[in-house]
Design an enzyme around this catalytic site. Structure first.
Site, PDB file in Angstrom:
ATOM      1  N   ARG A  17      -8.675  -9.404  -2.654  1.00  0.00           N
ATOM      2  CA  ARG A  17      -7.371  -9.313  -3.320  1.00  0.00           C
ATOM      3  C   ARG A  17      -7.409 -10.003  -4.686  1.00  0.00           C
ATOM      4  O   ARG A  17      -6.633  -9.652  -5.561  1.00  0.00           O
ATOM      5  CB  ARG A  17      -6.273  -9.840  -2.400  1.00  0.00           C
ATOM      6  CG  ARG A  17      -6.110  -8.883  -1.213  1.00  0.00           C
ATOM      7  CD  ARG A  17      -5.096  -9.305  -0.193  1.00  0.00           C
ATOM      8  NE  ARG A  17      -5.168  -8.403   0.966  1.00  0.00           N
ATOM      9  CZ  ARG A  17      -4.529  -8.581   2.104  1.00  0.00           C
ATOM     10  NH1 ARG A  17      -3.736  -9.633   2.249  1.00  0.00           N
ATOM     11  NH2 ARG A  17      -4.651  -7.722   3.093  1.00  0.00           N
ATOM     12  N   LYS A  32      -8.386  -0.129  10.635  1.00  0.00           N
ATOM     13  CA  LYS A  32      -8.373  -1.186   9.625  1.00  0.00           C
ATOM     14  C   LYS A  32      -7.413  -2.270  10.090  1.00  0.00           C
ATOM     15  O   LYS A  32      -6.219  -2.012  10.282  1.00  0.00           O
ATOM     16  CB  LYS A  32      -7.935  -0.625   8.282  1.00  0.00           C
ATOM     17  CG  LYS A  32      -7.806  -1.690   7.197  1.00  0.00           C
ATOM     18  CD  LYS A  32      -7.526  -1.094   5.836  1.00  0.00           C
ATOM     19  CE  LYS A  32      -7.344  -2.190   4.800  1.00  0.00           C
ATOM     20  NZ  LYS A  32      -7.115  -1.632   3.465  1.00  0.00           N
ATOM     21  N   CYS A  75       0.800  -1.225   0.000  1.00  0.00           N
ATOM     22  CA  CYS A  75       0.000   0.000   0.000  1.00  0.00           C
ATOM     23  C   CYS A  75       0.837   1.281   0.000  1.00  0.00           C
ATOM     24  O   CYS A  75       0.343   2.350   0.370  1.00  0.00           O
ATOM     25  CB  CYS A  75      -0.952  -0.018   1.191  1.00  0.00           C
ATOM     26  SG  CYS A  75      -2.042  -1.462   1.194  1.00  0.00           S
ATOM     27  N   LYS A  90     -13.001  -1.759  10.083  1.00  0.00           N
ATOM     28  CA  LYS A  90     -12.964  -2.774   9.038  1.00  0.00           C
ATOM     29  C   LYS A  90     -12.116  -3.945   9.470  1.00  0.00           C
ATOM     30  O   LYS A  90     -11.007  -3.695   9.958  1.00  0.00           O
ATOM     31  CB  LYS A  90     -12.373  -2.133   7.782  1.00  0.00           C
ATOM     32  CG  LYS A  90     -12.209  -3.055   6.612  1.00  0.00           C
ATOM     33  CD  LYS A  90     -11.525  -2.347   5.492  1.00  0.00           C
ATOM     34  CE  LYS A  90     -11.233  -3.371   4.408  1.00  0.00           C
ATOM     35  NZ  LYS A  90     -10.367  -2.844   3.417  1.00  0.00           N
ATOM     36  N   TYR A 134     -21.059  -5.591  -0.008  1.00  0.00           N
ATOM     37  CA  TYR A 134     -21.287  -6.138  -1.344  1.00  0.00           C
ATOM     38  C   TYR A 134     -22.745  -6.569  -1.514  1.00  0.00           C
ATOM     39  O   TYR A 134     -23.158  -6.916  -2.615  1.00  0.00           O
ATOM     40  CB  TYR A 134     -20.323  -7.306  -1.599  1.00  0.00           C
ATOM     41  CG  TYR A 134     -18.873  -6.840  -1.506  1.00  0.00           C
ATOM     42  CD1 TYR A 134     -18.271  -6.194  -2.577  1.00  0.00           C
ATOM     43  CD2 TYR A 134     -18.153  -6.981  -0.316  1.00  0.00           C
ATOM     44  CE1 TYR A 134     -16.977  -5.711  -2.480  1.00  0.00           C
ATOM     45  CE2 TYR A 134     -16.853  -6.502  -0.207  1.00  0.00           C
ATOM     46  CZ  TYR A 134     -16.279  -5.864  -1.291  1.00  0.00           C
ATOM     47  OH  TYR A 134     -15.001  -5.369  -1.184  1.00  0.00           O
ATOM     48  N   GLU A 142      -6.054   5.202  16.933  1.00  0.00           N
ATOM     49  CA  GLU A 142      -6.029   5.423  15.468  1.00  0.00           C
ATOM     50  C   GLU A 142      -7.161   6.363  15.049  1.00  0.00           C
ATOM     51  O   GLU A 142      -6.973   7.263  14.239  1.00  0.00           O
ATOM     52  CB  GLU A 142      -6.190   4.090  14.724  1.00  0.00           C
ATOM     53  CG  GLU A 142      -4.919   3.267  14.600  1.00  0.00           C
ATOM     54  CD  GLU A 142      -4.011   3.780  13.482  1.00  0.00           C
ATOM     55  OE1 GLU A 142      -4.299   4.845  12.895  1.00  0.00           O
ATOM     56  OE2 GLU A 142      -3.007   3.112  13.192  1.00  0.00           O
TER      57      GLU A 142
HETATM   58  C1  PBG Z   1      -6.853  -1.665  -0.086  1.00  0.00           C
HETATM   59  C2  PBG Z   1      -8.099  -2.265   0.433  1.00  0.00           C
HETATM   60  C3  PBG Z   1      -8.364  -3.587   0.846  1.00  0.00           C
HETATM   61  C4  PBG Z   1      -9.722  -3.659   1.127  1.00  0.00           C
HETATM   62  C5  PBG Z   1     -10.244  -2.387   0.932  1.00  0.00           C
HETATM   63  N1  PBG Z   1      -9.221  -1.541   0.521  1.00  0.00           N
HETATM   64  C6  PBG Z   1      -7.492  -4.767   0.875  1.00  0.00           C
HETATM   65  C7  PBG Z   1      -6.343  -4.863   1.751  1.00  0.00           C
HETATM   66  O1  PBG Z   1      -6.076  -4.004   2.596  1.00  0.00           O
HETATM   67  O2  PBG Z   1      -5.624  -5.829   1.563  1.00  0.00           O
HETATM   68  C8  PBG Z   1     -10.470  -4.898   1.562  1.00  0.00           C
HETATM   69  C9  PBG Z   1     -11.924  -4.927   1.225  1.00  0.00           C
HETATM   70  C10 PBG Z   1     -12.573  -6.252   1.278  1.00  0.00           C
HETATM   71  O3  PBG Z   1     -12.006  -7.288   1.684  1.00  0.00           O
HETATM   72  O4  PBG Z   1     -13.758  -6.306   0.890  1.00  0.00           O
HETATM   73  N2  PBG Z   1      -5.853  -1.395   0.801  1.00  0.00           N
END
Ligand code: PBG
Length: 326
Positions: A206, A196, A131, A249, A314, A234
């Site tokens: 992914r 997150k 990232c 998340k 989703y 955070e």
């Molecule tokens: C990008 C990102 C991710 C997700 C949202 N933005 C993947 C990750 O951090 O590897 C995951 C979303 C999902 O699993 O539905 N950094």
């Protein structure tokens, strides 16, 4: 005869009309965000195997899908760009004519009024899948901030309604806020992926975003699933840096965090019901082991009950279509 307790909870459970009348929590399609994966090309619609019902789509098809979503009553989409060319610095992410800026223009035309949220991160654009920019085998925080700010600015210029940084670099909300303010976008909100976690529930995503790291994992920047107090730190940082909405998340395994964030800060809280959560429901339902509509309804109501205002899921389109409505 001994007196029975005056309160009998079952009295208000006797019909659906009564249950609805006293229901504390509702899931309203107006609070849902549908994630979409945008790929290059025209007329492309490629189903994602691990996420039945979800597809990668080219800009034209994404715009059509957005019109359908808006007409169904889904108020917002979260856009992920999946470019075909990747490099070490994720140049595609900051390209003013990149995949997300082009999608923004097309969607704006096809579905005016839809709220367009963009994911701001480099992992879909880097050849190593991390990232940010990598130095000595780890993501280098501060040089990454400039790229994220440039990416957010590219999205802003192309008409994003909300930018959503998901990279988990320290200081990125402040860097993005400063860049936006400096370029005349002081009114553009930031939805920060604040808490997150480094989660195994992102697996199917992914595949969809073609963003799995080529080496190592994301544990040096995403949070340790064991840490609740740190999640609050955070969130506090992101709010101090200018976040307008804060996200937790994944969602269901982290409802305690959703609750604590809502109670502590009183900010709009978003919960991301992620790809793995979606895939598990779909897989079990396909085998007839669970009732999909009921499981989805119960999951989303639980996320709302914990304190989330907004749910990124989703299942947004399915819910808007009236899943489980009685
Ligand atoms: C990008 C990102 C991710 C997700 C949202 N933005 C993947 C990750 O951090 O590897 C995951 C979303 C999902 O699993 O539905 N950094």
């Amino acid at each position: 005869m001994s007196r029975f307790p005056a309160y009998r909870p079952r009295r208000l459970r006797r019909s659906e009309a009564l249950r609805r009348l006293v229901r504390e929590t509702r899931v309203d399609a107006a609070q849902l965000v549908q994630p979409l994966f945008v790929v290059p090309g025209r007329g492309v619609e490629r189903p994602i195997e691990s996420m039945p019902g979800i597809a990668q789509r080219s800009v034209d098809r994404t715009a059509e899908e957005c019109r359908r979503l808006r007409d169904l009553g889904v108020p917002a989409v979260l856009l992920f760009g999946v470019p075909d060319k990747k490099d070490a610095r994720g140049s595609g992410a900051t390209d003013l004519d990149g995949i997300v800026p082009r999608a923004l223009g097309a969607i704006r035309e096809a579905a005016p009024g839809l709220v367009l949220v963009t994911d701001v991160c480099l992992c879909e654009y880097t050849d190593h899948g991390h990232c940010g920019v990598v130095k000595d085998g780890d993501v280098d925080n501060d040089p990454t901030l400039e790229l994220l700010a440039a990416e957010a600015l590219a999205h802003a210029r192309a008409g994003a309604d909300i930018v959503a940084p998901s990279d988990m670099m320290d200081g990125r909300v402040g860097a993005i806020r400063q860049a936006l303010d400096g370029a005349g976008f002081a009114q553009l909100p930031i939805m920060a992926y604040a808490a997150k976690f480094a989660s195994a529930f992102y697996g199917p995503f992914r595949d969809a975003a073609e963003s799995a790291p080529r080496f190592g994992d994301r544990r040096s920047y995403q949070m340790d699933p064991a840490n609740g107090d740190e999640a609050l730190r955070e969130v506090a940082l992101d709010i101090a840096e200018g976040a307008d909405l804060v996200m937790v998340k994944p969602a269901l395994p982290y409802l305690d965090i959703v609750r604590r964030v809502k109670q502590r800060f009183g900010y709009p809280v978003a919960a991301y019901h992620v790809s793995g959560e979606y895939a598990m429901v779909k897989a079990a339902a396909a085998r007839g082991w669970i009732d999909e509509a009921r499981v989805v309804e119960e999951s989303l109501v639980a996320i709302r009950r914990a304190g989330a205002d907004v749910i990124i899921t989703y299942f947004a389109a399915d819910v808007a279509r009236g899943l489980g409505r009685r």
